[in-house]
Design a protein around this motif. Structure first.
Motif, PDB file in Angstrom:
ATOM      1  N   UNK A   1       7.952   5.622   0.660  1.00 38.28           N
ATOM      2  CA  UNK A   1       9.237   4.930   0.534  1.00 38.28           C
ATOM      3  C   UNK A   1       9.840   4.597   1.896  1.00 38.28           C
ATOM      4  N   UNK A   2       9.727   5.532   2.849  1.00 35.76           N
ATOM      5  CA  UNK A   2      10.233   5.264   4.196  1.00 35.76           C
ATOM      6  C   UNK A   2       9.474   4.102   4.841  1.00 35.76           C
ATOM      7  N   UNK A   3       8.159   4.085   4.651  1.00 37.21           N
ATOM      8  CA  UNK A   3       7.350   3.013   5.235  1.00 37.21           C
ATOM      9  C   UNK A   3       7.694   1.664   4.625  1.00 37.21           C
ATOM     10  N   UNK A   4       7.796   1.604   3.303  1.00 35.84           N
ATOM     11  CA  UNK A   4       8.125   0.351   2.629  1.00 35.84           C
ATOM     12  C   UNK A   4       9.514  -0.136   3.039  1.00 35.84           C
ATOM     13  N   UNK A   5      10.478   0.792   3.112  1.00 38.84           N
ATOM     14  CA  UNK A   5      11.838   0.419   3.522  1.00 38.84           C
ATOM     15  C   UNK A   5      11.851  -0.104   4.953  1.00 38.84           C
ATOM     16  N   UNK A   6      11.107   0.564   5.843  1.00 43.63           N
ATOM     17  CA  UNK A   6      11.034   0.110   7.225  1.00 43.63           C
ATOM     18  C   UNK A   6      10.428  -1.275   7.342  1.00 43.63           C
ATOM     19  N   UNK A   7       9.401  -1.556   6.522  1.00 43.24           N
ATOM     20  CA  UNK A   7       8.765  -2.872   6.543  1.00 43.24           C
ATOM     21  C   UNK A   7       9.754  -3.955   6.122  1.00 43.24           C
TER      22      UNK A   7
ATOM     23  N   UNK B   1      -2.499  14.998   1.088  1.00 43.87           N
ATOM     24  CA  UNK B   1      -1.123  15.498   1.075  1.00 43.87           C
ATOM     25  C   UNK B   1      -0.587  15.645  -0.344  1.00 43.87           C
ATOM     26  N   UNK B   2       0.460  16.418  -0.491  1.00 41.87           N
ATOM     27  CA  UNK B   2       1.096  16.582  -1.782  1.00 41.87           C
ATOM     28  C   UNK B   2       1.829  15.339  -2.211  1.00 41.87           C
ATOM     29  N   UNK B   3       2.167  15.282  -3.517  1.00 39.05           N
ATOM     30  CA  UNK B   3       2.841  14.109  -4.053  1.00 39.05           C
ATOM     31  C   UNK B   3       4.177  13.859  -3.365  1.00 39.05           C
ATOM     32  N   UNK B   4       4.925  14.913  -3.088  1.00 45.15           N
ATOM     33  CA  UNK B   4       6.220  14.745  -2.450  1.00 45.15           C
ATOM     34  C   UNK B   4       6.110  14.099  -1.082  1.00 45.15           C
ATOM     35  N   UNK B   5       5.092  14.495  -0.317  1.00 48.39           N
ATOM     36  CA  UNK B   5       4.887  13.916   1.013  1.00 48.39           C
ATOM     37  C   UNK B   5       4.563  12.433   0.924  1.00 48.39           C
ATOM     38  N   UNK B   6       3.684  12.077  -0.016  1.00 46.33           N
ATOM     39  CA  UNK B   6       3.317  10.666  -0.185  1.00 46.33           C
ATOM     40  C   UNK B   6       4.521   9.835  -0.627  1.00 46.33           C
TER      41      UNK B   6
ATOM     42  N   UNK C   1       0.824  -1.209   0.000  1.00 40.88           N
ATOM     43  CA  UNK C   1       0.000   0.000   0.000  1.00 40.88           C
ATOM     44  C   UNK C   1       0.857   1.257   0.000  1.00 40.88           C
ATOM     45  N   UNK C   2       1.963   1.229   0.737  1.00 33.75           N
ATOM     46  CA  UNK C   2       2.839   2.401   0.802  1.00 33.75           C
ATOM     47  C   UNK C   2       3.443   2.712  -0.558  1.00 33.75           C
ATOM     48  N   UNK C   3       3.883   1.680  -1.277  1.00 33.58           N
ATOM     49  CA  UNK C   3       4.467   1.894  -2.598  1.00 33.58           C
ATOM     50  C   UNK C   3       3.404   2.346  -3.598  1.00 33.58           C
ATOM     51  N   UNK C   4       2.212   1.780  -3.503  1.00 32.91           N
ATOM     52  CA  UNK C   4       1.135   2.210  -4.399  1.00 32.91           C
ATOM     53  C   UNK C   4       0.790   3.675  -4.161  1.00 32.91           C
ATOM     54  N   UNK C   5       0.749   4.069  -2.883  1.00 35.80           N
ATOM     55  CA  UNK C   5       0.458   5.470  -2.564  1.00 35.80           C
ATOM     56  C   UNK C   5       1.593   6.376  -3.020  1.00 35.80           C
TER      57      UNK C   5
END
Length: 316
Positions: free
Chosen positions: A116-122, A106-111, A24-28
Motif C-alpha cells: 500500500x505504501x508503494x502504490x500510494x507513493x507511485x 514475508x508475512x501478510x501484514x508486511x506485504x 504489482x504492489x497492490x497485487x502483492x
C-alpha cells in the motif's frame, strides 16, 4: 525548435514504471500474486528500471545536472521539488517490497503495509509530475483540469499493459483480471485524452496579442519586429509550431497505435494459449508505450507559452 526528448522519455518511462509498480504492489498486498524470485526480479526490476531511467533522463534537461540535488530543498513551493522528494521516498518501500517479495517469504501484514505504501507513493509521484505542468498558468494547454487525469490515466494504462505481459509470461492466474483491467485502463486513457483534445479545441486560449499589450480596445495588434533575433529557452521549448492537420494525424496515430491496437492484442492474449498469448501481450505493452511517446510529444508540441505572443503567435 522541438520538445525536449529527455522530458518526453522521462514522463512516459516514469509513468509506465509507476503504473507497473503500483499494479504489482497492490497485487502483492492483496495476495493475488505469491512471492517469487523470478517474478519479483523481472516485474519489480522492470518497474524500478523504467522509473530510474525516466528520472535520469530528466536530469539531461537541466543546464547543470550536477546541481539537481538542490531542487529537493524547495518542496514547500515547487512541484518539481515535491516530485523529487516523492520519487526518492517511494524507493524505500518499493525496494523493500521487491527484496522481500523476491528473496524472502514475508508475512501478510508486511506485504500489505509495503504494498500500500508503494502504490500510494507511485500515485503521489505521478500527481506531482503532472502538477509541474498543471501549475504553469502562462501555458493554456497545461493549466487545465485535464492534465493530472491525463498523466494518471496514461500511466495506469501503460503500467497495467506491462503488468499483464509480465504476469502472462510467468503464467500467473492474476494475468486474466489484470488484462481486463488493462483494457479498461486503455479505454479510460482514450476518454481522458479525447476530452483533453476537445477542451483545447472548444475552450480558447485566454491570451492574445491584444490582451497581452492592452491595446485590444484600439484594434488588431500585429508584430512589427521580434524582441530579439536570437533564440532563448522559451523559444526553444515553447515555440514549436505544428500544423493542425499534422496534429490531427498524430492524435489518430496515438489513439490507434497506443490504445486501440494494444487493447486488441490484450483481447487476443486473453483468448489464446502459449506462446501466442505471451507474444500478443508483449506487443500490446510495446505499442502502448510507443503510443504514449507520441501522445506526450503532442502534449509538449501543442503547448504555447504566453511569451510567444511577442514572437508572432496569435494566441497562447
Amino acid at each position: 525548435m522541438h520538445p525536449a526528448p529527455s522530458v518526453i522519455v522521462f514522463t512516459v518511462a516514469s509513468g509506465a514504471g509507476y503504473g507497473l509498480l503500483a499494479t504489482l504492489a497492490l497485487l502483492a498486498a492483496f495476495g493475488a500474486i505469491a512471492p517469487s524470485l523470478w517474478l519479483g526480479l523481472v516485474g519489480f526490476g522492470l518497474a524500478l528500471a523504467l522509473i530510474s531511467a525516466g528520472l535520469l533522463a530528466s536530469t539531461l534537461h537541466l543546464g547543470h545536472p550536477e546541481r539537481a540535488w538542490r531542487a529537493f530543498s524547495q518542496w514547500r513551493s515547487s512541484w518539481l521539488s515535491r516530485e523529487g522528494v516523492a520519487a526518492v521516498a517511494t524507493y524505500l518501500p518499493a525496494g523493500l517490497l521487491a527484496l522481500l517479495f523476491s528473496v524472502f517469504a514475508p508475512g501478510r501484514g508486511t506485504l500489505v503495509l509495503l504494498g500500500l505504501l508503494t502504490a500510494a507513493g507511485a500515485v503521489v509521484t505521478v500527481v506531482c509530475t503532472a502538477m509541474i505542468y498543471r501549475s504553469l498558468k502562462p501555458i493554456h494547454a497545461w493549466c487545465n483540469h485535464w492534465t493530472v487525469p491525463g498523466y494518471l490515466a496514461l500511466g495506469a494504462a501503460t503500467g497495467l499493459t506491462l503488468a499483464f505481459a509480465v504476469l502472462g509470461a510467468f503464467g500467473e492466474r492474476a494475468a486474466g483480471p489484470v488484462g481486463i483491467a488493462a483494457i479498461l485502463g486503455l479505454a479510460a486513457a482514450w476518454w481522458v485524452k479525447r476530452s483533453y483534445w476537445a477542451f483545447l479545441e472548444v475552450v480558447p486560449a485566454a491570451s492574445t496579442p491584444e490582451t497581452a499589450t492592452g491595446l485590444g480596445r484600439i484594434g488588431k495588434v500585429r508584430l512589427l519586429d521580434p524582441p530579439h533575433t536570437g533564440e532563448n529557452f522559451l523559444t526553444k521549448e515553447m515555440g514549436f509550431r505544428i500544423a493542425r492537420k499534422h496534429a490531427g494525424r498524430l492524435r489518430v496515430i496515438a489513439v490507434i497505435g497506443g490504445i486501440v491496437l494494444p487493447a486488441a492484442f490484450v483481447v487476443i492474449a486473453l483468448a489464446t494459449a502459449q506462446p501466442i498469448n505471451s507474444l500478443a501481450a508483449a506487443l500490446a505493452a510495446v505499442l502502448a508505450f510507443a503510443g504514449a511517446l507520441v501522445e506526450r510529444w503532442l502534449f509538449f508540441a501543442e503547448a504555447r507559452h504566453t511569451t510567444m505572443l511577442y514572437y508572432g503567435a496569435t494566441s497562447a
